[in-house]
Design a protein around this motif. Sequence first.
Motif, PDB file in Angstrom:
ATOM      1  N   ALA A   1       0.812  -1.227   0.000  1.00  0.00           N
ATOM      2  CA  ALA A   1       0.000   0.000   0.000  1.00  0.00           C
ATOM      3  C   ALA A   1       0.835   1.261   0.000  1.00  0.00           C
ATOM      4  CB  ALA A   1      -0.927  -0.003   1.217  1.00  0.00           C
ATOM      5  N   VAL A   2       2.161   1.149   0.180  1.00  0.00           N
ATOM      6  CA  VAL A   2       3.006   2.343   0.243  1.00  0.00           C
ATOM      7  C   VAL A   2       3.178   3.008  -1.122  1.00  0.00           C
ATOM      8  CG1 VAL A   2       5.341   3.178   0.719  1.00  0.00           C
ATOM      9  CG2 VAL A   2       4.189   1.672   2.355  1.00  0.00           C
ATOM     10  N   PRO A   3       3.550   2.291  -2.177  1.00  0.00           N
ATOM     11  CA  PRO A   3       3.697   2.944  -3.492  1.00  0.00           C
ATOM     12  C   PRO A   3       2.371   3.536  -3.967  1.00  0.00           C
ATOM     13  CG  PRO A   3       4.701   0.754  -3.493  1.00  0.00           C
ATOM     14  CD  PRO A   3       3.890   0.850  -2.240  1.00  0.00           C
ATOM     15  N   GLU A   4       2.462   4.595  -4.742  1.00  0.00           N
ATOM     16  CA  GLU A   4       1.235   5.228  -5.207  1.00  0.00           C
ATOM     17  C   GLU A   4       0.387   4.277  -6.046  1.00  0.00           C
ATOM     18  OE1 GLU A   4       2.024   8.977  -7.063  1.00  0.00           O
ATOM     19  OE2 GLU A   4       2.624   9.922  -5.170  1.00  0.00           O
ATOM     20  N   ALA A   5       1.028   3.365  -6.772  1.00  0.00           N
ATOM     21  CA  ALA A   5       0.262   2.407  -7.568  1.00  0.00           C
ATOM     22  C   ALA A   5      -0.588   1.513  -6.668  1.00  0.00           C
ATOM     23  CB  ALA A   5       1.202   1.560  -8.423  1.00  0.00           C
ATOM     24  N   GLY A   6      -0.022   1.083  -5.543  1.00  0.00           N
ATOM     25  CA  GLY A   6      -0.786   0.266  -4.610  1.00  0.00           C
ATOM     26  C   GLY A   6      -1.910   1.049  -3.957  1.00  0.00           C
TER      27      GLY A   6
ATOM     28  N   ARG B   1      -0.898   8.487  11.491  1.00  0.00           N
ATOM     29  CA  ARG B   1       0.090   8.085  12.484  1.00  0.00           C
ATOM     30  C   ARG B   1       1.301   8.983  12.304  1.00  0.00           C
ATOM     31  NH1 ARG B   1      -3.816   5.499  13.380  1.00  0.00           N
ATOM     32  NH2 ARG B   1      -3.991   3.284  13.894  1.00  0.00           N
ATOM     33  N   ASP B   2       2.170   9.063  13.308  1.00  0.00           N
ATOM     34  CA  ASP B   2       3.346   9.908  13.146  1.00  0.00           C
ATOM     35  C   ASP B   2       4.365   9.236  12.230  1.00  0.00           C
ATOM     36  OD1 ASP B   2       5.036   8.197  14.638  1.00  0.00           O
ATOM     37  OD2 ASP B   2       4.656   9.266  16.508  1.00  0.00           O
ATOM     38  N   ASP B   3       5.379   9.997  11.843  1.00  0.00           N
ATOM     39  CA  ASP B   3       6.343   9.520  10.860  1.00  0.00           C
ATOM     40  C   ASP B   3       7.110   8.296  11.354  1.00  0.00           C
ATOM     41  OD1 ASP B   3       5.576  11.603   9.232  1.00  0.00           O
ATOM     42  OD2 ASP B   3       7.286  12.891   9.742  1.00  0.00           O
ATOM     43  N   ALA B   4       7.464   8.288  12.635  1.00  0.00           N
ATOM     44  CA  ALA B   4       8.207   7.159  13.176  1.00  0.00           C
ATOM     45  C   ALA B   4       7.414   5.868  13.020  1.00  0.00           C
ATOM     46  CB  ALA B   4       8.550   7.399  14.644  1.00  0.00           C
ATOM     47  N   HIS B   5       6.141   5.924  13.316  1.00  0.00           N
ATOM     48  CA  HIS B   5       5.285   4.747  13.179  1.00  0.00           C
ATOM     49  C   HIS B   5       5.163   4.349  11.715  1.00  0.00           C
ATOM     50  CE1 HIS B   5       1.621   2.331  13.007  1.00  0.00           C
ATOM     51  NE2 HIS B   5       1.772   2.104  14.300  1.00  0.00           N
ATOM     52  N   ALA B   6       4.953   5.329  10.836  1.00  0.00           N
ATOM     53  CA  ALA B   6       4.780   5.038   9.414  1.00  0.00           C
ATOM     54  C   ALA B   6       6.004   4.347   8.831  1.00  0.00           C
ATOM     55  CB  ALA B   6       4.490   6.329   8.648  1.00  0.00           C
ATOM     56  N   MET B   7       7.191   4.785   9.238  1.00  0.00           N
ATOM     57  CA  MET B   7       8.415   4.221   8.674  1.00  0.00           C
ATOM     58  C   MET B   7       8.814   2.913   9.346  1.00  0.00           C
ATOM     59  SD  MET B   7      10.734   7.555   7.695  1.00  0.00           S
ATOM     60  CE  MET B   7      10.610   8.395   9.272  1.00  0.00           C
ATOM     61  N   ARG B   8       8.522   2.778  10.613  1.00  0.00           N
ATOM     62  CA  ARG B   8       8.930   1.551  11.308  1.00  0.00           C
ATOM     63  C   ARG B   8       7.956   0.411  11.088  1.00  0.00           C
ATOM     64  NH1 ARG B   8      11.032   1.691  17.416  1.00  0.00           N
ATOM     65  NH2 ARG B   8      12.583   2.927  16.295  1.00  0.00           N
ATOM     66  N   TRP B   9       6.663   0.711  11.066  1.00  0.00           N
ATOM     67  CA  TRP B   9       5.664  -0.355  11.063  1.00  0.00           C
ATOM     68  C   TRP B   9       4.875  -0.491   9.774  1.00  0.00           C
ATOM     69  CZ3 TRP B   9       6.313  -3.643  14.799  1.00  0.00           C
ATOM     70  CH2 TRP B   9       6.886  -3.221  16.004  1.00  0.00           C
TER      71      TRP B   9
ATOM     72  N   GLY C   1       6.068   0.402   6.501  1.00  0.00           N
ATOM     73  CA  GLY C   1       6.840   0.195   5.292  1.00  0.00           C
ATOM     74  C   GLY C   1       7.262   1.444   4.550  1.00  0.00           C
ATOM     75  N   PHE C   2       6.977   2.622   5.080  1.00  0.00           N
ATOM     76  CA  PHE C   2       7.427   3.856   4.432  1.00  0.00           C
ATOM     77  C   PHE C   2       8.931   4.015   4.650  1.00  0.00           C
ATOM     78  CE2 PHE C   2       2.930   4.620   4.962  1.00  0.00           C
ATOM     79  CZ  PHE C   2       2.575   5.319   3.823  1.00  0.00           C
ATOM     80  N   THR C   3       9.617   4.479   3.609  1.00  0.00           N
ATOM     81  CA  THR C   3      11.055   4.716   3.716  1.00  0.00           C
ATOM     82  C   THR C   3      11.372   6.182   3.952  1.00  0.00           C
ATOM     83  OG1 THR C   3      11.208   4.917   1.306  1.00  0.00           O
ATOM     84  CG2 THR C   3      11.603   2.729   2.276  1.00  0.00           C
ATOM     85  N   ALA C   4      10.371   7.035   3.916  1.00  0.00           N
ATOM     86  CA  ALA C   4      10.500   8.471   4.171  1.00  0.00           C
ATOM     87  C   ALA C   4       9.167   8.953   4.722  1.00  0.00           C
ATOM     88  CB  ALA C   4      10.855   9.222   2.888  1.00  0.00           C
ATOM     89  N   PRO C   5       9.160  10.113   5.389  1.00  0.00           N
ATOM     90  CA  PRO C   5       7.880  10.638   5.886  1.00  0.00           C
ATOM     91  C   PRO C   5       6.861  10.735   4.759  1.00  0.00           C
ATOM     92  CG  PRO C   5       9.689  11.879   6.823  1.00  0.00           C
ATOM     93  CD  PRO C   5      10.294  10.983   5.785  1.00  0.00           C
ATOM     94  N   PRO C   6       5.677  10.192   4.947  1.00  0.00           N
ATOM     95  CA  PRO C   6       4.678  10.202   3.869  1.00  0.00           C
ATOM     96  C   PRO C   6       4.125  11.592   3.591  1.00  0.00           C
ATOM     97  CG  PRO C   6       3.742   9.299   5.886  1.00  0.00           C
ATOM     98  CD  PRO C   6       5.201   9.475   6.148  1.00  0.00           C
ATOM     99  N   ASP C   7       3.844  11.851   2.336  1.00  0.00           N
ATOM    100  CA  ASP C   7       3.153  13.073   1.934  1.00  0.00           C
ATOM    101  C   ASP C   7       1.652  12.789   2.086  1.00  0.00           C
ATOM    102  OD1 ASP C   7       1.921  15.220   0.691  1.00  0.00           O
ATOM    103  OD2 ASP C   7       3.369  15.326  -0.949  1.00  0.00           O
ATOM    104  N   ARG C   8       1.142  13.036   3.260  1.00  0.00           N
ATOM    105  CA  ARG C   8      -0.231  12.653   3.575  1.00  0.00           C
ATOM    106  C   ARG C   8      -1.261  13.396   2.730  1.00  0.00           C
ATOM    107  NH1 ARG C   8       3.084  12.694   7.855  1.00  0.00           N
ATOM    108  NH2 ARG C   8       3.051  10.927   9.324  1.00  0.00           N
ATOM    109  N   VAL C   9      -0.991  14.661   2.447  1.00  0.00           N
ATOM    110  CA  VAL C   9      -1.930  15.435   1.628  1.00  0.00           C
ATOM    111  C   VAL C   9      -2.065  14.800   0.247  1.00  0.00           C
ATOM    112  CG1 VAL C   9      -2.386  17.664   0.560  1.00  0.00           C
ATOM    113  CG2 VAL C   9      -1.462  17.572   2.874  1.00  0.00           C
ATOM    114  N   ARG C  10      -0.951  14.488  -0.369  1.00  0.00           N
ATOM    115  CA  ARG C  10      -0.987  13.877  -1.702  1.00  0.00           C
ATOM    116  C   ARG C  10      -1.668  12.517  -1.663  1.00  0.00           C
ATOM    117  NH1 ARG C  10       0.585  13.758  -6.799  1.00  0.00           N
ATOM    118  NH2 ARG C  10       1.339  11.818  -7.733  1.00  0.00           N
ATOM    119  N   ARG C  11      -1.385  11.733  -0.649  1.00  0.00           N
ATOM    120  CA  ARG C  11      -1.977  10.400  -0.587  1.00  0.00           C
ATOM    121  C   ARG C  11      -3.494  10.463  -0.418  1.00  0.00           C
ATOM    122  NH1 ARG C  11       1.425   6.176  -0.174  1.00  0.00           N
ATOM    123  NH2 ARG C  11      -0.002   4.911   1.071  1.00  0.00           N
ATOM    124  N   ILE C  12      -3.967  11.406   0.359  1.00  0.00           N
ATOM    125  CA  ILE C  12      -5.420  11.590   0.481  1.00  0.00           C
ATOM    126  C   ILE C  12      -6.009  12.036  -0.855  1.00  0.00           C
ATOM    127  CG2 ILE C  12      -7.217  13.005   1.552  1.00  0.00           C
ATOM    128  CD1 ILE C  12      -5.545  12.967   4.117  1.00  0.00           C
TER     129      ILE C  12
END
Length: 260
Positions: free
Chosen positions: A66-71, A156-164, A166-177
């Motif tokens: 679900a991390v990649p934009e295609a997913g 969730r905060d960035d630490a959670h997003a990257m640790r749990w 699968g994000f490799t960088a802080p997510p761009d939440r606005v774009r993903r929404i």
Amino acid sequence: MQQRIIVVDDRVYRPAGWWTPTVHALLEYLHGVGFTCVPKPFGVVDGTEVLGFIQGESGAVGWQRAVPEAGLRSLARLLRDYHQAVAGFVAPDGACWALSDRPAQSGEVICHGDFGPWNVIWDGLRPVGLVDFDFAQPGDALDDAAYALEYLAPFRDDAHAMRWQGFTAPPDRVRRIELFAEEYGMATGEGLVEAVIRRQQLTGRNVRALAERGLEPQRSWVADGFCDELASRVQWSKDNRALFTSRTCVRSQGDSPSPA
């Protein structure tokens, strides 16, 4: 749900609930209208429901898909297609859902109720199945979208997003929404942040309701204080609204090395 699931050849065996006959009617309907990426129901035998097996990857692997934009886009399309397919479903007399016994009202659909990447069967970044309809119930289709976005944005905060997650960088939440809203077919993403917060609050109420009926793991969650964690998630979302409305705010307030 906490339960023993067994796969034998092309059949899945899992404990049935009071809601299972209604869910099986729903699954049968979906197959009848051509939405065949849900399990085929084969009835209930001695308290065990029998379903068709869908080949692919599921569970924890879904987070990375679900991390990649295609997913992300493919999940939004899957939810859109499900809502379109289920729109004509009429529950049988005496229908009982896990969280409701009422019929759908005008403008409502039967929400999946637990639409997250873990309940999707994946072939690479392409969803090929949607499973676990235990918490399906009548409601606003927006509730399903909001539930999904809590985890896909994520709220969730960035630490959670990257640790749990699968994000490799802080997510761009606005774009993903925005991407999710666009792919689902929404005219705008306006109001989605507040919808997620309302859905988070509903999750807490649902956990308590299921616990009161003795369902596990919800009963243990309540006993162990998990509802406090759910309340803290709601508060975090309220405190960090700017993360979901402005691209100038990159880091989560309150980020720490440990997950939320």
